[in-house]
Motif scaffolding. Structure first.
Motif, PDB file in Angstrom:
ATOM      1  N   ASN A   1       0.783  -1.168  -0.114  1.00  0.00           N
ATOM      2  CA  ASN A   1       0.140  -0.057  -0.079  1.00  0.00           C
ATOM      3  C   ASN A   1       0.845   1.312   0.158  1.00  0.00           C
ATOM      4  O   ASN A   1       0.290   2.326   0.127  1.00  0.00           O
ATOM      5  CB  ASN A   1      -1.055  -0.140   1.341  1.00  0.00           C
ATOM      6  N   ARG A   2       2.246   1.073   0.010  1.00  0.00           N
ATOM      7  CA  ARG A   2       2.839   2.398  -0.161  1.00  0.00           C
ATOM      8  C   ARG A   2       3.019   2.954  -1.449  1.00  0.00           C
ATOM      9  O   ARG A   2       3.326   2.544  -2.418  1.00  0.00           O
ATOM     10  CB  ARG A   2       4.309   1.803   0.265  1.00  0.00           C
ATOM     11  N   ARG A   3       3.031   4.331  -1.416  1.00  0.00           N
ATOM     12  CA  ARG A   3       3.115   4.946  -2.615  1.00  0.00           C
ATOM     13  C   ARG A   3       4.760   5.220  -2.931  1.00  0.00           C
ATOM     14  O   ARG A   3       5.423   5.504  -2.149  1.00  0.00           O
ATOM     15  CB  ARG A   3       2.518   6.237  -2.749  1.00  0.00           C
ATOM     16  N   THR A   4       4.929   5.409  -4.305  1.00  0.00           N
ATOM     17  CA  THR A   4       6.224   5.786  -4.669  1.00  0.00           C
ATOM     18  C   THR A   4       5.981   7.451  -4.802  1.00  0.00           C
ATOM     19  O   THR A   4       5.398   7.956  -5.460  1.00  0.00           O
ATOM     20  CB  THR A   4       6.648   5.121  -6.092  1.00  0.00           C
ATOM     21  N   VAL A   5       6.922   8.182  -4.026  1.00  0.00           N
ATOM     22  CA  VAL A   5       6.787   9.575  -4.058  1.00  0.00           C
ATOM     23  C   VAL A   5       8.348   9.883  -4.215  1.00  0.00           C
ATOM     24  O   VAL A   5       9.294   9.511  -3.722  1.00  0.00           O
ATOM     25  CB  VAL A   5       6.377  10.098  -2.481  1.00  0.00           C
ATOM     26  N   VAL A   6       8.504  11.141  -4.882  1.00  0.00           N
ATOM     27  CA  VAL A   6       9.515  11.831  -5.202  1.00  0.00           C
ATOM     28  C   VAL A   6       9.371  13.310  -4.494  1.00  0.00           C
ATOM     29  O   VAL A   6       8.643  13.993  -4.993  1.00  0.00           O
ATOM     30  CB  VAL A   6       9.979  12.072  -6.664  1.00  0.00           C
ATOM     31  N   ARG A   7      10.152  13.619  -3.566  1.00  0.00           N
ATOM     32  CA  ARG A   7      10.201  14.933  -2.709  1.00  0.00           C
ATOM     33  C   ARG A   7      11.147  15.620  -2.901  1.00  0.00           C
ATOM     34  O   ARG A   7      12.309  15.319  -2.933  1.00  0.00           O
ATOM     35  CB  ARG A   7      10.059  14.435  -1.324  1.00  0.00           C
ATOM     36  N   VAL A   8      10.924  16.968  -3.168  1.00  0.00           N
ATOM     37  CA  VAL A   8      11.955  18.334  -3.125  1.00  0.00           C
ATOM     38  C   VAL A   8      11.457  18.951  -1.826  1.00  0.00           C
ATOM     39  O   VAL A   8      10.260  19.406  -1.771  1.00  0.00           O
ATOM     40  CB  VAL A   8      11.759  19.026  -4.337  1.00  0.00           C
ATOM     41  N   GLU A   9      12.195  19.235  -0.917  1.00  0.00           N
ATOM     42  CA  GLU A   9      12.022  19.904   0.412  1.00  0.00           C
ATOM     43  C   GLU A   9      12.747  21.128   0.490  1.00  0.00           C
ATOM     44  O   GLU A   9      14.157  21.204  -0.108  1.00  0.00           O
ATOM     45  CB  GLU A   9      12.067  18.960   1.640  1.00  0.00           C
ATOM     46  N   THR A  10      12.358  22.310   0.946  1.00  0.00           N
ATOM     47  CA  THR A  10      13.051  23.329   1.413  1.00  0.00           C
ATOM     48  C   THR A  10      12.890  23.468   2.800  1.00  0.00           C
ATOM     49  O   THR A  10      11.899  23.571   3.236  1.00  0.00           O
ATOM     50  CB  THR A  10      12.355  24.459   0.335  1.00  0.00           C
TER      51      THR A  10
ATOM     52  N   THR B   1       8.490  14.229 -13.175  1.00  0.00           N
ATOM     53  CA  THR B   1       8.461  13.077 -12.513  1.00  0.00           C
ATOM     54  C   THR B   1       7.571  12.137 -13.235  1.00  0.00           C
ATOM     55  O   THR B   1       6.700  12.222 -13.969  1.00  0.00           O
ATOM     56  CB  THR B   1       7.618  13.414 -11.203  1.00  0.00           C
ATOM     57  N   PRO B   2       8.379  10.788 -13.309  1.00  0.00           N
ATOM     58  CA  PRO B   2       7.548   9.807 -14.382  1.00  0.00           C
ATOM     59  C   PRO B   2       6.239   9.637 -13.792  1.00  0.00           C
ATOM     60  O   PRO B   2       5.955   9.653 -12.560  1.00  0.00           O
ATOM     61  CB  PRO B   2       8.555   8.775 -14.233  1.00  0.00           C
ATOM     62  N   GLU B   3       5.044   9.415 -14.651  1.00  0.00           N
ATOM     63  CA  GLU B   3       3.934   9.002 -14.320  1.00  0.00           C
ATOM     64  C   GLU B   3       3.948   7.636 -13.611  1.00  0.00           C
ATOM     65  O   GLU B   3       3.034   7.670 -12.639  1.00  0.00           O
ATOM     66  CB  GLU B   3       2.953   9.022 -15.700  1.00  0.00           C
ATOM     67  N   SER B   4       4.742   6.993 -14.101  1.00  0.00           N
ATOM     68  CA  SER B   4       4.739   5.540 -13.344  1.00  0.00           C
ATOM     69  C   SER B   4       6.303   5.071 -13.690  1.00  0.00           C
ATOM     70  O   SER B   4       6.712   5.252 -14.649  1.00  0.00           O
ATOM     71  CB  SER B   4       3.758   4.740 -13.785  1.00  0.00           C
ATOM     72  N   VAL B   5       6.291   3.848 -13.259  1.00  0.00           N
ATOM     73  CA  VAL B   5       7.607   3.080 -13.404  1.00  0.00           C
ATOM     74  C   VAL B   5       7.175   1.558 -13.514  1.00  0.00           C
ATOM     75  O   VAL B   5       6.689   1.076 -12.624  1.00  0.00           O
ATOM     76  CB  VAL B   5       8.821   3.018 -12.189  1.00  0.00           C
TER      77      VAL B   5
ATOM     78  N   THR C   1       5.563  -5.600 -12.198  1.00  0.00           N
ATOM     79  CA  THR C   1       4.459  -4.378 -11.723  1.00  0.00           C
ATOM     80  C   THR C   1       4.710  -3.131 -12.150  1.00  0.00           C
ATOM     81  O   THR C   1       5.925  -2.885 -12.560  1.00  0.00           O
ATOM     82  CB  THR C   1       4.673  -4.508  -9.946  1.00  0.00           C
ATOM     83  N   THR C   2       3.778  -2.455 -11.991  1.00  0.00           N
ATOM     84  CA  THR C   2       3.712  -0.974 -12.370  1.00  0.00           C
ATOM     85  C   THR C   2       3.520   0.096 -11.185  1.00  0.00           C
ATOM     86  O   THR C   2       2.373  -0.165 -10.648  1.00  0.00           O
ATOM     87  CB  THR C   2       2.785  -0.411 -13.737  1.00  0.00           C
ATOM     88  N   ARG C   3       4.408   0.974 -10.990  1.00  0.00           N
ATOM     89  CA  ARG C   3       4.121   1.633  -9.444  1.00  0.00           C
ATOM     90  C   ARG C   3       3.985   3.068 -10.098  1.00  0.00           C
ATOM     91  O   ARG C   3       4.687   3.769 -10.875  1.00  0.00           O
ATOM     92  CB  ARG C   3       5.439   1.676  -8.744  1.00  0.00           C
ATOM     93  N   ALA C   4       2.785   3.697  -9.683  1.00  0.00           N
ATOM     94  CA  ALA C   4       2.395   5.119  -9.854  1.00  0.00           C
ATOM     95  C   ALA C   4       3.445   5.939  -9.191  1.00  0.00           C
ATOM     96  O   ALA C   4       3.740   5.603  -7.931  1.00  0.00           O
ATOM     97  CB  ALA C   4       1.074   5.389  -9.707  1.00  0.00           C
ATOM     98  N   VAL C   5       3.925   7.073  -9.588  1.00  0.00           N
ATOM     99  CA  VAL C   5       4.789   8.127  -8.918  1.00  0.00           C
ATOM    100  C   VAL C   5       4.078   9.305  -8.846  1.00  0.00           C
ATOM    101  O   VAL C   5       3.288  10.003  -9.524  1.00  0.00           O
ATOM    102  CB  VAL C   5       5.928   8.164  -9.823  1.00  0.00           C
ATOM    103  N   PHE C   6       4.218   9.747  -7.768  1.00  0.00           N
ATOM    104  CA  PHE C   6       3.833  11.296  -7.157  1.00  0.00           C
ATOM    105  C   PHE C   6       4.927  12.176  -6.808  1.00  0.00           C
ATOM    106  O   PHE C   6       5.948  11.697  -6.333  1.00  0.00           O
ATOM    107  CB  PHE C   6       2.982  11.119  -5.983  1.00  0.00           C
ATOM    108  N   ALA C   7       4.793  13.444  -7.525  1.00  0.00           N
ATOM    109  CA  ALA C   7       5.648  14.341  -6.968  1.00  0.00           C
ATOM    110  C   ALA C   7       5.221  14.954  -6.094  1.00  0.00           C
ATOM    111  O   ALA C   7       3.908  15.527  -5.695  1.00  0.00           O
ATOM    112  CB  ALA C   7       6.023  15.378  -8.238  1.00  0.00           C
TER     113      ALA C   7
END
Length: 205
Positions: free
Chosen positions: A142-151, A174-178, A191-197
């Protein structure tokens, strides 16, 4: 020090006489952060593919139990590096455990997808502040694939760490999915993992 910031050591009681000692725990406080912005969007860049064979020499598939055996902890000798062994390590140094293949495959697929997505975004933005948070409180499936940029900013709004970015710009690279292919011994998982920015701005309190 801000006018509303308490002096070190106040706000907590001590029952000993170590206030003046070096490295007193009463004189050290962990920094705290307040989230100012937290935006997330689905990635919109082209889907990418990532294939990985198991890279840990001490991970083993056990077909009789349809489970995976891996190192859970390093035991009493915490400084032992499994990669330095030329043969089977002594039991006292490495402690093994098992988990079902149906759980392990999601752990590794998430890892492969996250690393691949971070690499693409880092190259596109040419910054070093890209990370991939892991929701350890959720089951791997149930874990999402997330790409984070933090300030991180200080109390006056000055940037301490990271670089600000518009969430639309981040989502655009950010890729739509991997599409992930993970291999362990005779098992293969696709599998295909959705990616969130995700863009997060926090303030050091």
């Amino acid at each position: 020090m801000r006018d509303d910031e308490p002096e070190a050591g106040t706000g907590s009681e001590s029952t000993d006489d170590t206030d003046d000692a070096d490295d007193s725990p009463n004189d050290v406080s962990e920094p705290s952060y307040r989230t100012l912005e937290d935006e997330r969007e689905r990635g919109r860049a082209e889907t990418i593919s990532a294939t990985k064979s198991e890279w840990d020499r001490w991970v083993e598939y056990q077909p009789d139990d349809d489970a995976v055996r891996y190192v859970a902890s390093k035991g009493p000798s915490s400084d032992v590096d499994p990669d330095e062994y030329d043969q089977e390590p002594p039991d006292r140094d490495l402690e093994f455990t098992t988990t079902p293949w149906d759980r392990w495959k999601h752990i590794r697929a998430n890892d492969v997808a996250g690393k691949a997505a971070v690499e693409v975004v880092t190259e596109a933005l040419d910054v070093d502040s890209v990370s991939r948070p892991i929701a350890v409180g959720r089951e791997p499936a149930n874990r999402r694939t997330v790409v984070r940029v933090e300030t991180v900013v200080d109390g006056d709004g000055n940037i301490i760490d990271g670089e600000p970015i518009d969430i639309d710009e981040l989502a655009a690279v950010t890729p739509e999915s991997v599409d992930v292919t993970y291999k362990l011994d005779e098992r293969t998982y696709e599998t295909t993992r959705a990616v969130f920015a995700e863009y997060r701005k926090t303030r050091l309190e």
